[in-house]
Design an enzyme around this catalytic site. Structure first.
Site, mmCIF file in Angstrom:
data_model
loop_
_atom_site.group_PDB
_atom_site.id
_atom_site.type_symbol
_atom_site.label_atom_id
_atom_site.label_comp_id
_atom_site.label_asym_id
_atom_site.label_seq_id
_atom_site.Cartn_x
_atom_site.Cartn_y
_atom_site.Cartn_z
ATOM 1 N N LEU A 1 38.135 -27.822 17.241
ATOM 2 C CA LEU A 1 38.942 -28.360 18.333
ATOM 3 C C LEU A 1 40.216 -27.550 18.486
ATOM 4 C CD1 LEU A 1 39.720 -30.635 20.390
ATOM 5 C CD2 LEU A 1 40.753 -31.833 18.448
ATOM 6 N N SER A 2 40.499 -27.097 19.695
ATOM 7 C CA SER A 2 41.754 -26.411 20.019
ATOM 8 C C SER A 2 41.934 -25.177 19.127
ATOM 9 C CB SER A 2 42.922 -27.393 19.900
ATOM 10 O OG SER A 2 44.080 -26.880 20.507
ATOM 11 N N ALA A 3 42.949 -25.142 18.267
ATOM 12 C CA ALA A 3 43.096 -23.984 17.381
ATOM 13 C C ALA A 3 41.866 -23.837 16.494
ATOM 14 C CB ALA A 3 44.345 -24.129 16.523
#
Length: 226
Positions: free
Chosen positions: A131-133
């Site tokens: 998720l995300s980073a």
């Protein structure tokens, strides 16, 4: 008259830290979840959390435990340390952490090696999701270790090697970086020069109203992986 009580199976398994899993050049922490009665040769999914998160919270809130129990696979949950990144983001924008055989990418690969050697994990069914980073780092793992991962998912992530330092990382996040599909694809091909085997399948998920990681990244990631 009698009553019949239907007992549910005891869930003794929990998220446990793995103290040693290799040289760990990226200085990450490894956690593992193995459902009760996990058969030999089960698949494994590597989970990579977002910024300001940790392994325990991501394991608890992401929903992956439910499906690991239901479908009988192991979870390998990597955790970033604040000593490496002040906001606990995986360093998807640092060249030394996103190259095959180096840094955080190698640490995550060593977690997979540990699972195969010690958990009886099926080496042909290793997956990664972030998720995300963590999604950006998922792209790193799919690019640098196509020989390790059968497939992966990038959730609100960024194309591989959009940035190679903190200086240009924020521009990659928002508004995003536009490159040709060929240019994006070359970055992946160059991550493992000479590799001629199959590429992992990739699923890309992105909210259309994401104001932190611009939705353009989903389109650019699509271009990169196709």
């Amino acid at each position: 008259a009698g009553a019949v009580t239907l007992a549910t199976p005891a869930q003794a398994a929990g998220l446990t830290q793995v103290a040693s899993f290799g040289s760990n050049p990226g200085n990450l922490t490894m956690y593992a979840y193995r459902p009760d009665n996990l058969p030999a040769g089960a698949p494994a999914v590597v989970l990579l959390h977002g910024c300001a998160q940790n392994a325990s919270a991501y394991f608890t809130n992401s929903g992956w435990r439910k499906y690991a129990d239901q479908w009988h696979f192991a979870l390998i949950v990597a955790e970033q340390k604040s000593a490496n990144n002040a906001t606990s983001c995986f360093n998807w924008f640092e060249a030394g952490d996103t190259a095959r055989g180096q840094g955080e990418a190698l640490s995550i690969k060593q977690m997979v090696d540990h699972a195969k050697a010690n958990f009886g994990t099926d080496g042909s069914r290793i997956f990664v999701s972030g998720l995300s980073a963590g999604a950006a780092m998922s792209a790193v793992m799919l690019a640098t270790y196509p020989d390790v991962f059968a497939a992966g998912s990038i959730v609100a992530g960024i194309p591989y090697r959009c940035a190679t330092s903190m200086i240009n990382a924020f521009g990659c996040m928002n508004p995003g970086t536009d490159k040709s599909p060929a240019a994006w694809g070359d970055l992946v091909r160059n991550a493992y020069l000479g590799y001629g085997g199959p590429r992992p399948r990739v699923a890309i998920w992105h909210g259309t109203s994401d104001s932190t990681v611009a939705p353009l990244n989903a389109a650019e990631a699509r271009d990169q992986w196709t």
